[in-house]
Scaffold this motif. Structure first.
Motif, short mmCIF file in Angstrom:
data_model
loop_
_atom_site.label_atom_id
_atom_site.label_comp_id
_atom_site.label_asym_id
_atom_site.label_seq_id
_atom_site.Cartn_x
_atom_site.Cartn_y
_atom_site.Cartn_z
N ARG A 115 -18.16 17.63 -44.39
CA ARG A 115 -17.92 18.94 -43.68
C ARG A 115 -16.47 18.85 -43.46
O ARG A 115 -15.58 17.92 -43.84
CB ARG A 115 -18.29 18.16 -41.99
N VAL A 116 -15.74 20.58 -42.95
CA VAL A 116 -14.09 19.74 -43.62
C VAL A 116 -13.59 20.15 -41.75
O VAL A 116 -14.43 21.72 -41.36
CB VAL A 116 -13.67 21.44 -44.29
N PHE A 117 -12.43 19.85 -41.42
CA PHE A 117 -11.83 20.27 -40.36
C PHE A 117 -10.25 20.84 -40.89
O PHE A 117 -10.19 20.06 -41.28
CB PHE A 117 -12.11 19.02 -39.16
N VAL A 118 -10.12 21.83 -39.47
CA VAL A 118 -9.15 22.52 -39.86
C VAL A 118 -8.13 22.13 -38.66
O VAL A 118 -8.88 22.89 -37.87
CB VAL A 118 -8.83 23.68 -40.44
N ILE A 119 -7.09 21.50 -38.20
CA ILE A 119 -6.35 21.60 -37.13
C ILE A 119 -5.10 22.30 -37.36
O ILE A 119 -4.53 22.33 -38.16
CB ILE A 119 -5.98 19.73 -37.01
N ILE A 120 -5.01 23.79 -36.13
CA ILE A 120 -4.09 24.19 -36.14
C ILE A 120 -3.32 23.67 -34.63
O ILE A 120 -3.66 24.13 -33.86
CB ILE A 120 -4.27 25.34 -36.82
N SER A 121 -1.55 23.70 -35.13
CA SER A 121 -0.70 22.58 -33.78
C SER A 121 0.12 24.04 -34.55
O SER A 121 0.95 23.76 -35.02
CB SER A 121 -0.52 21.29 -34.75
N ASP A 122 -0.05 24.45 -33.06
CA ASP A 122 1.45 25.44 -32.81
C ASP A 122 2.30 25.23 -32.72
O ASP A 122 2.69 23.97 -32.10
CB ASP A 122 0.96 26.51 -31.53
N ALA A 123 3.35 25.08 -33.76
CA ALA A 123 4.49 25.33 -33.81
C ALA A 123 4.80 23.82 -34.44
O ALA A 123 6.24 23.17 -34.13
CB ALA A 123 5.48 25.60 -33.09
N TYR B 157 -12.73 25.12 -37.26
CA TYR B 157 -11.05 25.51 -36.81
C TYR B 157 -11.08 24.71 -35.31
O TYR B 157 -11.81 24.01 -34.83
CB TYR B 157 -11.01 26.73 -36.64
N LEU B 158 -10.36 23.91 -35.05
CA LEU B 158 -8.95 23.45 -34.19
C LEU B 158 -7.61 23.36 -33.88
O LEU B 158 -6.94 23.11 -34.54
CB LEU B 158 -9.60 21.74 -33.93
N TYR B 159 -7.97 24.11 -32.53
CA TYR B 159 -6.77 24.40 -32.22
C TYR B 159 -5.77 23.19 -30.60
O TYR B 159 -6.92 23.74 -29.39
CB TYR B 159 -6.28 26.01 -31.60
N HIS B 160 -4.76 23.67 -31.65
CA HIS B 160 -3.72 22.32 -30.68
C HIS B 160 -2.82 23.30 -30.29
O HIS B 160 -1.46 23.76 -31.40
CB HIS B 160 -3.58 21.18 -31.06
N SER C 18 1.84 12.04 -31.37
CA SER C 18 0.59 11.48 -31.31
C SER C 18 -0.38 12.08 -30.42
O SER C 18 -1.82 11.26 -31.11
CB SER C 18 1.14 11.39 -29.82
N ASP C 19 -0.78 13.44 -30.32
CA ASP C 19 -2.04 13.80 -29.95
C ASP C 19 -2.94 13.78 -30.96
O ASP C 19 -4.05 13.75 -30.90
CB ASP C 19 -1.51 15.16 -29.14
N LEU C 20 -2.06 14.09 -32.46
CA LEU C 20 -2.60 14.54 -33.76
C LEU C 20 -3.50 13.55 -35.07
O LEU C 20 -4.08 13.63 -34.75
CB LEU C 20 -1.92 15.64 -34.27
N GLU C 21 -2.18 11.89 -34.79
CA GLU C 21 -3.01 10.67 -35.02
C GLU C 21 -4.38 10.41 -34.31
O GLU C 21 -4.98 9.89 -34.85
CB GLU C 21 -1.63 10.21 -34.70
N TYR C 22 -4.29 10.83 -32.81
CA TYR C 22 -5.21 10.05 -32.54
C TYR C 22 -6.43 10.98 -32.38
O TYR C 22 -7.75 10.28 -32.70
CB TYR C 22 -5.41 10.42 -31.09
N ILE D 15 -4.48 20.22 -42.04
CA ILE D 15 -3.79 19.84 -40.49
C ILE D 15 -2.65 20.76 -40.77
O ILE D 15 -1.51 20.04 -42.26
CB ILE D 15 -2.85 18.38 -39.88
N THR D 16 -2.73 22.29 -39.82
CA THR D 16 -1.02 22.86 -40.75
C THR D 16 -0.87 23.16 -38.71
O THR D 16 -1.24 22.94 -37.93
CB THR D 16 -2.05 23.69 -41.26
N ALA D 17 -0.08 24.40 -39.66
CA ALA D 17 0.47 25.31 -37.67
C ALA D 17 1.02 26.35 -38.19
O ALA D 17 0.50 26.91 -39.97
CB ALA D 17 1.79 24.81 -38.60
#
Length: 830
Positions: free
Chosen positions: A455-463, A569-572, A597-601, A616-618
């Motif tokens: 299972r693949v998780f992709v976190i996209i953190s804006d900016a 896909y998870l959007y931050h 801090s949010d992303l490490e958690y 994790i990308t942007a």
């Protein structure tokens, strides 16, 4: 129950346990007569012990009447063991004690001789039942006169254990002046003030006089000796008044006091510093002579002032000062409050100073963005940290000049040179060789979905720009159950949210629509529902969520939601949410700090949910400037059929290209059906939005985005540590100890944090050192040497002590390593 009845009970208890009962009763108070005993004890032979009959009694008991019971009664006190002719019989029989002292002796499990002597010397102490009760709880078993007196002192000062150090600390905490210290009055009334001062003085190697404020004298000695231990000089006046024959014991006492009652001791140290004009004394010396001193906060103040002065005058030795600040941040004062904040801010200022020459590498790589990810991003990282700390300082005025200087250099030199290089490249049709954001799904995600069942998780953190993500990557590397890597990607031009988010989805073509935003193969990419549809068209078992929603769910809810899902896909959105508003854009750097801090958690939580692959990308990065944006940096807005725009770009048809901007070629943007005009350098179009926080342009801060690949693995083992000394013999109170880290840090081996000190039994006899073994490289690169200071006391030649190391982790402390050392301190003999 009278004493005869108690004696009968004692005799019967012995008979139950042994074949016969042999009881000794030493009764110096002659509470009964032998005749009375014989009359009332008809089942035991009663004999009175005299000076002349021990031998006869021995023959009777052990040879002639071996099965009969005896009571041996004496009207004398029990003799010392070396003078007791019947000691062998007494050792396998029992003793009956009937007078108050004897019974108390039995309760306290202390010999008659010790107790009677104490009761004679200090009768008032024993008048209190409460004191006797508390004494029974803390008195060591089979204690001698010395430890008995220490225990009495402990009772009177309400110490939990009979330890001279704790007794001294209790007294010092109760008031330095004789007339105000209630505990000293208790000792004087119920024990002996002179003996107390003698014991304490002997322990700390100083003579204490009751007529000369002894506690104040002791405090002066303790503080001075702690200072002297790491000072590269002596102060003759202080040395004459506050010398000690046990300086290491004094220094260790202060160290332990700071650990246990630091806040109270702080006031004493600050007052001492003021009264004895420590600042004036230190300013006459070079910083190298006192930079290891941990006693006074003024040491840190002077180091900070020195660093500021060196920065202002461009005379700073950056590596030396960075190392010094790292060391001071671990000290008692340097790790607290305003001093810590100043150190952290200065550290980043000095790091920028060290990095300044990196700008000269601007042409070192053919690919400009690749050059940025090798060197230049570190400047943005250091400057962000500097400004983040600086804006939160209480004492900003101390670093105001440096902040202005660094900001001028950052914006007018560093950003100018980067901007000029970027302008040249754009005009030359520059397209980076690094991986492009629009290929993320096809090059990274698709192969995993095709070949693996993970299972693949992709976190996209804006900016989340590259330098901030690199900081996150450094933190993720420290996780014991994970392996991480980071690579740069190039965001799609123009670097803004709609296009960046679309580029990270599966697609063949991207286009712009005035109402629907960016289209992926004709489908709108706005909102979570549209993105879910696009993902599910490629991988039906996909889910799309806001990161916060997932983190707020209970584990059972997450398991249910993600059951059977292969791609999530998870959007931050935290940085862009604050930065893109003119009202909150000045909080940008704080937002970055929070986002990391949010992303490490998030990684931690997902790992606990058994996620094995997390990216994790942007969508884009950002550029932030603290200074007011001048008019010459504002250029006319783009005119024409504008579909979308912000301060840095415009998308549309028949667009104008104001001076200070550039129209992109078809190769430079993935948008197929529209023109793109971008502001050059750090220019802003005169249109809506904030001026300090910007993105949309081509500067590497905006366009270079991270791709962190985090994989959950079996936890690596902490490295092993050994004492690298063949000859483990201590010949001096100052002990250099060499340690060897047996493995280099790799995926299979993680760092080990340890607390190390010398012990005898449970007593620590040296300072305690905290070390982190996180070294990489060859065998020769993994050695460390540490100095320990042994407390001054008499050590027998050849006796041993233990060097004990405890592993420190989030779970607490665990025993790790023990090495025996032999003590041969010959100089202690002369």
């Amino acid at each position: 129950m009278n004493i005869i009845e108690k004696l009968k009970e004692k005799i019967q208890q012995e008979k139950k346990i042994k074949e016969r009962s042999i009881v000794f009763w030493y009764d110096p108070q002659s509470q009964v007569s032998v005749e009375e005993l014989k009359e009332q004890l008809d089942d035991i032979e009663v004999r009175q012990l005299t000076k002349n009959n021990p031998f006869q009694l021995k023959i009777e008991i052990e040879l002639q009447r071996k099965t009969e019971s005896f009571l041996i009664y004496s009207t004398e006190t029990r003799p010392h063991d070396k003078d007791n002719m019947l000691l062998d019989i007494l050792s396998y029989s029992t003793e009956y004690k009937a007078d108050e002292t004897a019974m108390l002796s039995e309760t306290l499990k202390v010999s008659d001789q010790v107790l009677r002597q104490m009761m004679e010397q200090y009768p008032l102490f024993f008048e209190s039942k409460d004191r006797k009760r508390r004494l029974s709880k803390i008195l060591p078993k089979d204690t001698d006169e010395y430890h008995f007196e220490i225990s009495m002192m402990a009772v009177l000062v309400k110490a939990s254990v009979p330890d001279i150090r704790i007794i001294a600390r209790r007294l010092l905490l109760n008031g330095l002046h004789m007339e105000e210290n209630d505990l000293l009055k208790q000792l004087e009334r119920n024990y002996s003030l002179e003996r107390t001062l003698e014991f304490i003085g002997r322990h700390f190697g100083v003579s204490l006089d009751r007529d000369n404020e002894p506690l104040l004298q002791l405090l002066n000695v303790l503080i001075y000796q702690h200072f002297r231990q790491n000072a590269g000089f002596t102060v003759e006046d202080w040395e004459a008044k506050w010398a000690s024959s046990s300086p290491n014991i004094c220094a260790l006492f202060v160290e332990e006091w700071l650990q246990h009652d630091g806040e109270v001791f702080e006031e004493h140290i600050k007052e001492w510093e003021k009264v004895h004009q420590v600042r004036d004394v230190l300013t006459k010396r070079d910083i190298e002579n006192y930079q290891l001193v941990e006693t006074f906060p003024v040491v840190d103040v002077l180091i900070i002032e020195k660093c500021i002065d060196e920065l202002v005058h461009q005379t700073i030795h950056v590596d030396e000062r960075l190392s010094l600040i790292e060391q001071r941040l671990q000290t008692y004062w340097g790790s607290k409050g305003k001093l810590k904040a100043l150190y952290e801010t200065l550290f980043e200022a000095i790091r920028i100073e060290k990095l300044r020459p990196v700008v000269n590498r601007i042409h070192q790589h053919e690919d400009f963005y690749e050059n940025y990810t090798k060197y230049l991003y570190k400047i943005d990282h250091a400057y962000r940290h500097f400004m983040h700390h600086f804006t939160r300082l209480d004492a900003k005025e101390m670093l105001e000049e440096i902040a202005n200087y660094l900001t001028n250099w950052y914006e007018n030199e560093y950003l100018r040179r980067i901007s000029e290089e970027m302008n040249f490249r754009l005009q030359d049709g520059y397209v980076s060789k690094l991986m492009h954001q629009r290929t993320f799904f096809s090059k990274v995600i698709s192969p995993i979905l095709e070949k693996e069942q993970t299972r693949v998780f992709v976190i996209i953190s804006d900016a989340l720009r590259y330098e901030a993500a690199y900081e996150l990557y450094e933190q993720l590397k420290e996780r014991e159950n994970g392996k991480s890597s980071i690579n740069p990607m190039i965001a799609s031009y123009p670097t803004y949210t709609q296009l960046g988010m679309a580029s990270l989805l599966p697609h063949r073509e991207l286009a712009a629509d005035e109402k629907k935003g960016i289209l992926a193969d004709g489908q709108s990419t706005k909102g979570l529902d549209n993105r879910r549809q696009i993902l599910q068209s490629i991988e039906p078992h996909s889910e799309v969520l806001k990161l916060k929603e997932l983190l707020d769910m209970k584990t059972v809810e997450v398991d249910q939601l993600l059951k059977g899902k292969r791609l999530v896909y998870l959007y931050h959105d935290h940085i862009d949410a604050l930065g893109d508003s003119a009202k909150s854009e000045r909080e940008t750097y704080r937002a970055v700090h929070q986002a990391i801090s949010d992303l490490e958690y998030a990684v931690d939580r997902l790992s606990r949910l058994q996620a094995k692959r997390i990216f994790i990308t942007a969508d884009h990065g950002f550029l932030f400037q603290f200074k007011q944006i001048e008019n010459h940096g504002k250029i006319p807005a783009v005119e024409g059929q504008v579909i979308d725009h912000n301060r840095r770009f415009a998308i549309g048809h028949n667009l104008s290209v104001p001076e200070g901007s550039i129209k992109l070629t078809e190769r430079q943007t993935p948008i197929q059906n529209a023109e793109v005009v971008m502001a050059k350098s750090i220019n802003r179009f005169k249109t809506g939005g904030g001026l300090q926080f910007i993105h949309g342009g081509a500067l590497p801060q905006e366009a270079v985005v991270p791709l962190i690949d985090y994989r959950r693995i079996e936890a690596g083992k902490p490295v092993d540590v050994a004492v690298a000394m063949i000859n483990k013999v201590i010949t001096n109170y100052r002990i250099p100890v060499s340690f060897y880290q047996e493995q280099s840090i790799t995926d299979n081996y993680t760092s080990r944090k340890v607390n190390i000190a010398f012990y005898q039994g449970d007593e620590r006899i040296s300072n305690e050192v905290e070390l982190v073994f996180d070294l990489k490289g060859e065998n020769r690169d993994r050695n460390r040497q540490v100095i320990f200071n042994l407390v001054e006391k008499h050590y027998k030649i050849g006796e041993t002590c233990i060097l004990r190391a405890e592993t420190v982790s989030k779970k607490g402390k665990e025993p790790y390593l023990e090495e025996e050392f032999t003590l041969r301190l010959y100089e202690a003999l002369y």
